[in-house]
Design a protein around this motif. Structure first.
Motif, PDB file in Angstrom:
ATOM      1  N   VAL A   1      40.011  53.564   8.366  1.00  0.00           N
ATOM      2  CA  VAL A   1      38.972  52.608   8.647  1.00  0.00           C
ATOM      3  C   VAL A   1      38.699  51.662   7.784  1.00  0.00           C
ATOM      4  CG1 VAL A   1      36.212  53.075   8.029  1.00  0.00           C
ATOM      5  CG2 VAL A   1      36.730  54.361   9.283  1.00  0.00           C
ATOM      6  N   TYR A   2      38.363  50.130   7.660  1.00  0.00           N
ATOM      7  CA  TYR A   2      38.189  49.199   7.587  1.00  0.00           C
ATOM      8  C   TYR A   2      36.897  48.819   6.693  1.00  0.00           C
ATOM      9  CZ  TYR A   2      42.986  47.869   7.458  1.00  0.00           C
ATOM     10  OH  TYR A   2      44.684  48.578   7.628  1.00  0.00           O
ATOM     11  N   ASN A   3      36.470  48.727   5.911  1.00  0.00           N
ATOM     12  CA  ASN A   3      35.267  48.554   5.080  1.00  0.00           C
ATOM     13  C   ASN A   3      35.522  46.930   5.183  1.00  0.00           C
ATOM     14  OD1 ASN A   3      33.860  51.300   6.147  1.00  0.00           O
ATOM     15  ND2 ASN A   3      33.880  51.952   3.326  1.00  0.00           N
ATOM     16  N   ASP A   4      34.799  45.822   5.845  1.00  0.00           N
ATOM     17  CA  ASP A   4      34.626  44.583   5.696  1.00  0.00           C
ATOM     18  C   ASP A   4      33.122  44.198   5.076  1.00  0.00           C
ATOM     19  OD1 ASP A   4      34.983  41.893   5.570  1.00  0.00           O
ATOM     20  OD2 ASP A   4      35.504  41.708   8.014  1.00  0.00           O
ATOM     21  N   ASN A   5      33.779  43.758   3.279  1.00  0.00           N
ATOM     22  CA  ASN A   5      32.525  43.499   2.615  1.00  0.00           C
ATOM     23  C   ASN A   5      32.535  41.539   2.880  1.00  0.00           C
ATOM     24  OD1 ASN A   5      31.277  42.682   0.288  1.00  0.00           O
ATOM     25  ND2 ASN A   5      32.160  44.152  -0.903  1.00  0.00           N
ATOM     26  N   PRO A   6      31.615  41.654   3.190  1.00  0.00           N
ATOM     27  CA  PRO A   6      31.837  39.257   3.273  1.00  0.00           C
ATOM     28  C   PRO A   6      31.766  38.915   1.973  1.00  0.00           C
ATOM     29  CG  PRO A   6      29.962  40.124   4.875  1.00  0.00           C
ATOM     30  CD  PRO A   6      30.451  41.527   4.044  1.00  0.00           C
TER      31      PRO A   6
ATOM     32  N   GLY B   1      33.798  47.213  13.016  1.00  0.00           N
ATOM     33  CA  GLY B   1      33.630  48.188  14.262  1.00  0.00           C
ATOM     34  C   GLY B   1      34.021  48.308  15.157  1.00  0.00           C
ATOM     35  N   THR B   2      34.887  47.341  15.789  1.00  0.00           N
ATOM     36  CA  THR B   2      35.744  47.941  16.994  1.00  0.00           C
ATOM     37  C   THR B   2      36.332  49.212  16.812  1.00  0.00           C
ATOM     38  OG1 THR B   2      35.920  45.467  18.052  1.00  0.00           O
ATOM     39  CG2 THR B   2      37.503  47.406  18.656  1.00  0.00           C
ATOM     40  N   ARG B   3      36.594  49.858  17.692  1.00  0.00           N
ATOM     41  CA  ARG B   3      37.009  51.606  17.469  1.00  0.00           C
ATOM     42  C   ARG B   3      38.266  51.174  18.214  1.00  0.00           C
ATOM     43  NH1 ARG B   3      34.627  55.276  14.423  1.00  0.00           N
ATOM     44  NH2 ARG B   3      33.030  55.205  14.610  1.00  0.00           N
ATOM     45  N   VAL B   4      39.403  51.449  18.151  1.00  0.00           N
ATOM     46  CA  VAL B   4      40.731  51.849  18.443  1.00  0.00           C
ATOM     47  C   VAL B   4      41.579  53.159  18.625  1.00  0.00           C
ATOM     48  CG1 VAL B   4      42.586  50.713  18.505  1.00  0.00           C
ATOM     49  CG2 VAL B   4      40.680  49.372  18.067  1.00  0.00           C
ATOM     50  N   TRP B   5      41.844  53.698  20.153  1.00  0.00           N
ATOM     51  CA  TRP B   5      42.346  54.768  20.374  1.00  0.00           C
ATOM     52  C   TRP B   5      43.875  54.569  20.321  1.00  0.00           C
ATOM     53  CZ3 TRP B   5      37.592  54.329  20.680  1.00  0.00           C
ATOM     54  CH2 TRP B   5      36.236  55.175  20.357  1.00  0.00           C
ATOM     55  N   LEU B   6      44.771  54.850  19.439  1.00  0.00           N
ATOM     56  CA  LEU B   6      46.183  54.363  19.611  1.00  0.00           C
ATOM     57  C   LEU B   6      47.211  55.582  20.075  1.00  0.00           C
ATOM     58  CD1 LEU B   6      47.415  52.207  19.295  1.00  0.00           C
ATOM     59  CD2 LEU B   6      48.572  52.995  17.268  1.00  0.00           C
TER      60      LEU B   6
ATOM     61  N   GLY C   1      32.936  42.172  24.087  1.00  0.00           N
ATOM     62  CA  GLY C   1      32.178  43.265  23.633  1.00  0.00           C
ATOM     63  C   GLY C   1      31.911  44.882  24.994  1.00  0.00           C
ATOM     64  N   THR C   2      33.356  45.596  24.693  1.00  0.00           N
ATOM     65  CA  THR C   2      33.062  46.050  26.196  1.00  0.00           C
ATOM     66  C   THR C   2      34.304  47.475  25.428  1.00  0.00           C
ATOM     67  OG1 THR C   2      33.660  45.791  28.520  1.00  0.00           O
ATOM     68  CG2 THR C   2      35.165  44.790  26.390  1.00  0.00           C
ATOM     69  N   HIS C   3      34.692  48.446  26.613  1.00  0.00           N
ATOM     70  CA  HIS C   3      35.730  49.343  26.334  1.00  0.00           C
ATOM     71  C   HIS C   3      36.674  49.321  27.551  1.00  0.00           C
ATOM     72  CE1 HIS C   3      31.846  51.706  24.973  1.00  0.00           C
ATOM     73  NE2 HIS C   3      32.422  50.989  24.148  1.00  0.00           N
ATOM     74  N   PHE C   4      37.569  49.164  27.697  1.00  0.00           N
ATOM     75  CA  PHE C   4      38.922  49.159  28.434  1.00  0.00           C
ATOM     76  C   PHE C   4      39.837  50.156  27.578  1.00  0.00           C
ATOM     77  CE2 PHE C   4      38.924  45.828  25.398  1.00  0.00           C
ATOM     78  CZ  PHE C   4      40.049  45.168  24.686  1.00  0.00           C
TER      79      PHE C   4
ATOM     80  N   ALA D   1      46.538  52.138  23.930  1.00  0.00           N
ATOM     81  CA  ALA D   1      45.717  52.131  23.431  1.00  0.00           C
ATOM     82  C   ALA D   1      44.041  51.855  24.230  1.00  0.00           C
ATOM     83  CB  ALA D   1      45.645  50.815  22.007  1.00  0.00           C
ATOM     84  N   TYR D   2      43.447  52.453  23.532  1.00  0.00           N
ATOM     85  CA  TYR D   2      41.873  52.955  24.306  1.00  0.00           C
ATOM     86  C   TYR D   2      40.866  51.511  23.304  1.00  0.00           C
ATOM     87  CZ  TYR D   2      36.897  53.693  25.373  1.00  0.00           C
ATOM     88  OH  TYR D   2      35.603  54.082  26.080  1.00  0.00           O
ATOM     89  N   PHE D   3      40.467  50.972  23.440  1.00  0.00           N
ATOM     90  CA  PHE D   3      39.082  49.822  22.923  1.00  0.00           C
ATOM     91  C   PHE D   3      37.851  49.801  23.382  1.00  0.00           C
ATOM     92  CE2 PHE D   3      43.514  47.633  22.798  1.00  0.00           C
ATOM     93  CZ  PHE D   3      43.766  47.351  21.680  1.00  0.00           C
ATOM     94  N   GLU D   4      36.632  50.007  22.089  1.00  0.00           N
ATOM     95  CA  GLU D   4      35.229  50.125  22.609  1.00  0.00           C
ATOM     96  C   GLU D   4      34.834  48.790  21.024  1.00  0.00           C
ATOM     97  OE1 GLU D   4      33.562  53.595  21.582  1.00  0.00           O
ATOM     98  OE2 GLU D   4      34.351  54.476  23.494  1.00  0.00           O
ATOM     99  N   VAL D   5      35.039  47.662  21.997  1.00  0.00           N
ATOM    100  CA  VAL D   5      35.050  46.219  21.065  1.00  0.00           C
ATOM    101  C   VAL D   5      33.488  45.981  20.661  1.00  0.00           C
ATOM    102  CG1 VAL D   5      34.944  44.217  21.270  1.00  0.00           C
ATOM    103  CG2 VAL D   5      37.151  46.042  22.119  1.00  0.00           C
TER     104      VAL D   5
END
Length: 379
Positions: free
Chosen positions: A151-156, A184-189, A240-243, A215-219
């Motif tokens: 997990v990457y927690n982005d801190n602006p 917040g995009t999820r990736v399954w590799l 933003g999509t799932h593919f 890979a499967y992406f939930e953008v």
């Protein structure tokens, strides 16, 4: 619903006794389970419910391209073996006089394992590091969670020098991993794959990642910052999509399958926009077809779906079990194979099932699988 309730509903449906509300309850359960499947399973037990979901899908809901169960009675029969593993292969079953010969070691199925390559070149084997914070880069903390995700927690609020740092996650043969990007995009590799990505999207004008493998992406949706997936042969653009993208270097074609939203695919001077339920196949030319998109993410949900020649099937098996394939008889490469099976089973059980419906014979030698024509099969 628990398994006993599902059994009962299937039985009532099979016998024509299910009410409209009971049929709707089964449909609702199917839709719920299908939409909630998100984590990589760790073992065969954890994929049984998902396999059951797919069985129900094949029987009573949108059909796959070519692999279909005949009726609810088949589902009831398959359910009875879920406690010891779920397998179904289409084809004429043969009696095998000489089955698989196994020499030396047992070959284990794949699992959650990957390497993380940091921007400074440091390579970390994720299975060897403790859960918690792994690194701090630009505006992101890199964290390994208790359920085996990165997990990457982005801190602006964290200042950066304006330059882009990139990390790469690499799964070996016999590996898979799940990743939550800073946006917040999820990736399954999938196995034998890699994904290169920026460690922060805070000041980015685009979210661009580079993929080799599958890979499967939930953008995560962001209309102002498009998400782009670059492979060796094409560019996929989304908001933003799932593919799913299958772009292995050793495969002839690159496939992009859309589950939700819309994506634009560019390959050379050709481009197309996909709608949900469509798949783009790039093999020299770019072709679009209507598919059941869930077939493309069977690997993510814990099982194989085969609908190809044996040579293509064995490449999938080789990636997941980390084995070398040797053909003693080149003619068997074109043997057709259609079937579905859990990915977490002993490889010898899987190969025996394949032997029963084809004219091939397998010999396991250490980490190699030797394949020849079985001249002793009987119909």
């Amino acid at each position: 619903m628990n398994r006993q309730t599902i059994y009962n509903l299937i039985q009532k449906h099979q016998e024509g006794r299910a009410t409209a509300s009971e049929k709707q309850a089964l449909t609702n359960w199917y839709n719920k389970v299908s939409s909630e499947a998100s984590e990589f399973p760790e073992d065969e037990d954890s994929v049984h419910e998902e396999i059951l979901t797919r069985l129900l899908s094949e029987i009573g809901f949108p059909k796959s391209r070519s692999f279909r169960y005949k009726n609810w009675a088949v589902a009831a029969s398959i359910l009875m073996i879920l406690s010891v593993g779920a397998f179904f292969f289409a084809g004429k079953r043969r009696q095998i006089t000489n089955s698989i010969i196994t020499l030396n070691q047992q070959i284990k199925p794949g699992s959650n394992k990957a390497f993380l390559v940091l921007a400074n070149g440091k390579k970390i084997f994720l299975a060897d590091v403790k859960n918690g914070k792994i690194a701090q880069q630009e505006g992101s903390q890199v964290i390994k969670t208790t359920d085996g995700q990165l997990v990457y927690n982005d801190n602006p609020a964290t200042p950066t020098d304006g330059s882009s740092q990139y990390n790469t996650i690499e799964t070996p043969k016999g590996g898979q991993y799940q990743l939550l990007l800073p946006d917040g995009t999820r990736v399954w590799l999938n196995a034998a794959s890699s994904l290169k990505y920026p460690v922060s999207f805070t000041s980015a004008k685009e979210r661009k990642v580079e993929l080799s493998g599958e890979a499967y992406f939930e953008v995560a949706h962001n209309k102002n910052i498009p998400f782009r997936v670059v492979t060796d042969k094409q560019l996929v653009e989304v908001l933003g999509t799932h593919f799913n993208v299958n772009a292995y270097p050793d495969e002839l074609d690159t496939k992009t399958t859309l589950l939700e939203g819309a994506v634009k695919i560019t390959a050379g001077d050709k481009n197309t926009t996909l709608k949900p339920g469509q798949e783009a196949d790039l093999t020299g030319t770019l072709k679009v077809s209507e598919v059941d998109p869930r077939d493309a993410i069977d690997w993510k949900n814990g099982f194989f779906r085969f609908d190809d020649d044996l040579e293509i099937v064995m490449r999938q098996i080789a990636r997941w079990y980390d084995v070398k394939i040797i053909y003693d008889d080149e003619s068997v490469k074109k043997e057709p194979l259609v079937g579905v099976t859990a990915r977490f089973s002993d490889i010898s059980i899987l190969l025996k099932k394949i032997e029963q419906i084809t004219d091939v014979k397998f010999i396991i030698e250490g980490s190699s699988i030797r394949i020849t024509k079985n001249k002793q099969t009987k119909l």
